[in-house]
Write a protein that holds these residues in place. Structure first.
Motif, PDB file in Angstrom:
ATOM      1  N   TRP A 216      29.754 -29.578  51.168  1.00  0.00           N
ATOM      2  CA  TRP A 216      30.049 -29.804  49.969  1.00  0.00           C
ATOM      3  C   TRP A 216      31.503 -29.038  49.199  1.00  0.00           C
ATOM      4  N   VAL A 217      31.458 -27.746  49.791  1.00  0.00           N
ATOM      5  CA  VAL A 217      32.666 -27.059  49.369  1.00  0.00           C
ATOM      6  C   VAL A 217      34.010 -27.315  50.015  1.00  0.00           C
ATOM      7  N   ASP A 218      33.783 -27.917  51.079  1.00  0.00           N
ATOM      8  CA  ASP A 218      34.931 -28.691  51.959  1.00  0.00           C
ATOM      9  C   ASP A 218      35.389 -29.759  51.160  1.00  0.00           C
ATOM     10  N   SER A 219      34.500 -30.601  50.709  1.00  0.00           N
ATOM     11  CA  SER A 219      34.905 -31.864  50.469  1.00  0.00           C
ATOM     12  C   SER A 219      35.435 -31.821  48.605  1.00  0.00           C
ATOM     13  N   PHE A 220      34.950 -30.752  47.971  1.00  0.00           N
ATOM     14  CA  PHE A 220      35.298 -30.691  46.444  1.00  0.00           C
ATOM     15  C   PHE A 220      36.629 -29.647  46.562  1.00  0.00           C
TER      16      PHE A 220
ATOM     17  N   LEU B  23      35.872 -18.705  49.246  1.00  0.00           N
ATOM     18  CA  LEU B  23      36.933 -18.192  49.485  1.00  0.00           C
ATOM     19  C   LEU B  23      37.721 -18.846  50.578  1.00  0.00           C
ATOM     20  N   GLN B  24      36.636 -19.316  51.643  1.00  0.00           N
ATOM     21  CA  GLN B  24      37.124 -20.058  52.891  1.00  0.00           C
ATOM     22  C   GLN B  24      37.796 -21.379  52.368  1.00  0.00           C
ATOM     23  N   ALA B  25      37.393 -22.171  51.496  1.00  0.00           N
ATOM     24  CA  ALA B  25      37.886 -23.284  51.149  1.00  0.00           C
ATOM     25  C   ALA B  25      38.963 -23.232  50.095  1.00  0.00           C
ATOM     26  N   ARG B  26      39.044 -21.991  49.229  1.00  0.00           N
ATOM     27  CA  ARG B  26      40.097 -21.787  48.401  1.00  0.00           C
ATOM     28  C   ARG B  26      41.259 -21.317  49.068  1.00  0.00           C
ATOM     29  N   ASP B  27      41.195 -20.795  50.107  1.00  0.00           N
ATOM     30  CA  ASP B  27      42.328 -20.204  50.846  1.00  0.00           C
ATOM     31  C   ASP B  27      42.930 -21.473  51.417  1.00  0.00           C
ATOM     32  N   GLU B  28      42.075 -22.307  52.199  1.00  0.00           N
ATOM     33  CA  GLU B  28      42.612 -23.471  52.718  1.00  0.00           C
ATOM     34  C   GLU B  28      43.506 -24.383  51.676  1.00  0.00           C
TER      35      GLU B  28
END
Length: 887
Positions: free
Chosen positions: A831-835, A867-872
């Motif tokens: 979900w986090v990766d997709s959004f 944070l992982q997704a945010r930094d990506e």
């Protein structure tokens, strides 16, 4: 007799007692609840129980004749240490009807925060027996017992409407099904009885012991299991088709939906599992530890597989190919088999003591899967596969501020879902490969064998593993444990080369933390690597090097002829982002295709891509290099890597400069999918890339022609699931006939898998109202199978619809805690990766940063995932800005 009695008690309890509202009417003076009885399974409670409770066994009887709940009776046998206090069991089901301790009814028990507390006055020092009658939920999603109902219009009318049930209890959902000590180190023998609909077949961890036909149902009893953790208990019930392999000493049966029996490659699946089992018996020097091995293809299964001892559940969609698979697809299925078979020893026989060491079982299973591929499928490039599947996702997460150590502190088992992810599945096997290279093959294998003998049917920690490796190798691994297991982050390693008068005057390897880790424990990592000095017109030199500190001098290189390039991680033994120096980059980006060794070529392409992500290689330059080599690349796995990275560069890293590159890319894909003389795997890989990534008018017309059968692939009309991939892209791109194309394909493929694919394709509609309905169903529709929802997230967040889906981002962020609490392990990170991570714009980054700043009560584990997704996302924006400024 028991069944009718339970029904009467259930009728009363449903009216008077709920899971969240104890006490029951018959409770006279409820026991006082102590501080350990918090929601979930607190670690301090688990430690106390492991010190005071032993020799656990469960006799579990379940009635599955109703499709919405399970009626059950569990008798728990255990030994209790003197002075152990009240007994605390875990249970998060629907209701409790009766409770007896040592054959005496308990009237002052309490049920609170997902725990049943039995007062100590009802308990004995030594052996005890507690009997509890209860009810638990059955649902399409969110329950420990998953219900799957096959659509009545499926391919086989005889099986239309069939109902299947299976359990999924990992990591701590056994307590949602039955009262238990739901922690991995309190292993127990489990004897299961099931009352189930007539005409169904049951499979569980142990062999069937007895079976009786009732008036409208069937009762079965399985033998007691060997000691297993509660999260590994399992059963599945349905009108399965079966295939049996009696060739080996261990009985093996494959189960699948009867409507898909004709599609199952049963002989291949049984043979793959059998060969893996035999190879591991030899490698571990330990016989298969359980009585039989059943294999179940579970419909709509939310994981790739689950390693229940004696009864492995595999994802049906990933194991049944509806068209000839490519080599990467075949290898992915094999890897899942090898992974789950390896778990029978690492995870099932010897189990991590607590889920902070989840990496032990998952890392070992993935690492052993690579070793099996190398031994059982020689010629497929096992270590090339290992690199491609593990290093990029591990590096991506480990270079963010949201990364975690491999050993992840866990105060409560209800947070264990957050410990799953690339650090556990991808970094862990990578550091095990480094550990093997560090201590040597002989010592590594001896340490593994000794560990399994020492902890069979028991639990262990990472310190026990390193202790055995130290014992076998005679080498201290204290620093290894501190840096690779207890510290966050990944090193960025670069070779610094000095040349004077045509020879190497100095060569050093410099380490620094990759990514934003202001509180990192480590600035350098110990290890052993092999440095390659490459010569286009001469013999390469390989230099084994021990990494020591921030800078390691490679004295052996001094005086050697100046190389054309330096690659600091030949063979991929080290764990780190190995960047190419400028001289090496200039040579290799022009000559990578001429490298004959396929593993080396893979690693160089990987380093060039990491150079793109580090801002050292322009994304359009990488794309240009790929397009130059794409149709000449003969290795199917490397070709798939190049195709996927080119799509990322075009979709995410390049902006207005994308069109000429994309047009050339799509033209090469169309040309290459029909290239005479190339293998099916290469041509199918190019077709798949076109089906998923077509954007230009010409490429979209090719998709239309393929669906209309005006154009063929491999001499035949396009088959499934390729047709659905084409439909999905046409829908996402707003094709004028998209709705009619989607409806026509749904009629053409009137199977349950067709319904699943139609649901996924519908999520790609570029329509605000359609998106809103999908979003609502993701969060509110209890009948929506979770695997369907997960599979549709990337279609919902299609890269060409970022402006449309941005409006859902704030609400998607607000639901993170709810998702963690109500969905399975892998739903939240996807979900986090997709959004978040898949986006490219600064507006999305601003929304995420504001949410992080304003949400003070966001749980730490969720904050790290975000944070992982945010930094990506931030990295993507930097790359795009740099590419635009250079363009």
């Amino acid at each position: 007799m028991w069944r009718s009695a339970v029904v009467g008690r259930v009728a009363l309890i449903v009216l008077t007692f709920t899971a969240c509202a104890p006490p029951r009417p018959q409770v006279v003076e409820p026991v006082q609840v102590g501080p350990l009885v918090r929601p979930g399974v607190p670690q301090d409670l688990a430690r106390l129980r492991s010190q005071t409770i032993s020799n656990v066994a469960y006799h579990l009887a379940l009635d599955l004749t109703d499709s919405t709940w399970v009626r059950g009776d569990v008798t728990i046998f255990f030994e209790r240490a003197p002075g152990a206090g009240h007994l605390v069991l875990d249970f998060r089901g629907l209701s409790v009807t009766d409770l007896f301790a040592n054959q005496t009814e308990v009237k002052n028990a309490a049920w609170v925060n997902g725990h049943i507390i039995v007062p100590e006055e009802h308990l004995l020092d030594g052996p005890n027996m507690v009997d509890i009658r209860f009810m638990s939920p059955v649902a399409a999603a969110g329950a420990s017992v998953v219900r799957f109902v096959e659509a009545a219009d499926s391919a086989s009318s005889a099986s239309g409407g069939d109902t299947y049930h299976y359990t999924l209890l990992v990591p701590s959902d056994a307590s949602q099904l039955f009262p238990s000590f739901d922690q991995p180190d309190l292993k127990a023998m489990v004897q299961l009885e099931l009352t189930m609909p007539e005409g169904t077949i049951a499979v569980s961890n142990a062999p069937l012991e007895d079976s009786v036909s009732l008036a409208d149902a069937r009762w079965v009893r399985f033998r007691p299991t060997l000691p297993i953790s509660t999260y590994l208990a399992a059963f599945a019930v349905g009108p399965w088709a079966t295939w049996t392999d009696s060739a080996g000493a261990v009985p093996m049966t494959l189960y699948a939906r009867r409507s898909r029996a004709a599609e199952v490659d049963a002989d291949t699946l049984l043979a793959r599992n059998r060969r893996a089992l035999q190879w591991l018996e030899e490698y571990f020097d330990h016989p298969y530890p359980f009585e039989k091995l059943d294999l179940l293809l579970a419909p709509a299964f939310p994981f790739g597989g689950m390693e229940h001892p004696g009864a492995i559940f595999y994802n049906e969609s990933r194991f049944i190919f509806r068209e000839p698979p490519t080599l990467p697809e075949r290898l992915a299925r094999d890897a899942t088999i090898y992974h789950e078979i390896a778990h029978q020893w690492f995870g099932d026989l010897a189990t991590m003591q607590w889920f902070d060491d989840l990496w032990l079982k998952e890392g070992f299973a993935t690492y052993m899967a690579a070793r099996m591929q190398d031994a059982l499928n020689p010629g497929t490039g096992a270590w090339k596969t290992f690199y491609l599947q593990n290093k990029p996702p591990a590096y991506r997460v480990d270079a963010t501020s949201g990364t975690t150590p491999v050993w992840q502190a866990l105060s409560n088992l209800d947070l264990a879902k957050s410990n799953y992810g690339p650090i556990v599945y991808n970094k862990a096997p990578s550091i095990l490969k480094q550990l093997n290279f560090l201590v040597g093959e002989e010592a590594f294998r001896a340490g593994v064998q000794r560990l399994l003998r020492r902890f069979e049917f028991d639990s262990f920690t990472w310190r026990d593993l390193l202790e055995e490796m130290e014992h076998a190798s005679g080498r201290s691994l204290t620093e290894f444990g501190e840096r690779y297991i207890l510290s966050r982050g990944v090193p960025e390693v670069e070779a610094e080369l000095e040349i004077r008068d045509g020879v190497v005057s100095a060569l050093s390897l410099v380490q620094r933390p990759a990514g934003p880790l202001p509180d990192s424990d480590a600035t350098s990592w110990p290890g052993r690597v092999r440095v390659r000095l490459g010569y286009a017109n001469g013999q390469d030199r390989l230099l084994p090097i021990e990494l020591t500190g921030d800078t390691t001098l490679v004295g052996e290189a001094v005086g050697l002829p100046a190389p054309d390039y330096v690659f600091a991680n030949d063979g991929d033994f080290g764990y780190g982002i190995f960047l190419l120096d400028e001289r090496s980059t200039e040579h290799l980006i022009e000559n990578v295709g001429s490298l004959e060794d396929d593993l080396l070529r893979t690693l160089v392409w990987g380093s060039l891509w990491e150079g793109v992500r580090a801002g050292r290689v322009a994304p359009d330059r990488f794309v240009a290099a790929v397009l130059r080599e794409l149709l000449a690349e003969e290795d199917e796995q490397i070709a798939e890597f190049l195709l996927s990275r080119t799509r990322v560069a075009l979709d995410r890293y390049l902006d207005e400069s994308t069109d000429p590159w994309r047009r050339e890319f799509e033209e090469l894909l169309v040309q290459g999918m029909d290239a005479a003389g190339d293998s099916y795997d290469l041509r199918k890989g190019r077709l798949d890339a076109l089906l998923a990534g077509a954007r230009g008018e010409g490429a979209l017309r090719v998709l239309e022609d393929l669906l209309a059968e005006r154009r063929l692939f491999d001499g035949a009309p396009l088959a499934q699931p390729s047709r659905w991939a084409a439909v999905r892209t046409l829908v996402a791109m707003g094709h004028e006939s998209a709705d009619s194309i989607l409806r026509a394909e749904a009629r053409r493929d009137a199977t349950q898998e067709g319904a699943r694919q139609a649901f996924i394709a519908g999520a790609a509609r570029p329509d605000r109202d359609a998106k809103a309905e999908y979003f609502r169903r993701y969060l509110e529709d209890a009948s929506l199978n979770e695997e369907w929802a997960t599979a549709s997230l990337s279609a919902f967040n299609h890269p060409e619809q970022e402006g449309l889906t941005l409006s859902f981002l704030e609400e998607a962020l607000s639901k993170l805690t709810w998702i963690r609490e109500n969905r399975r392990i892998f739903f939240l990170p996807q979900w986090v990766d997709s959004f978040v991570a898949s986006r490219t714009g600064p507006q999305a980054l601003a929304l995420v940063d504001r949410f992080l700043a304003e949400t003070s009560d966001l749980p730490d584990d969720i904050r790290l995932k975000l944070l992982q997704a945010r930094d990506e996302l931030a990295r993507t924006i930097r790359i795009r800005e740099n590419a635009a400024s250079q363009g």
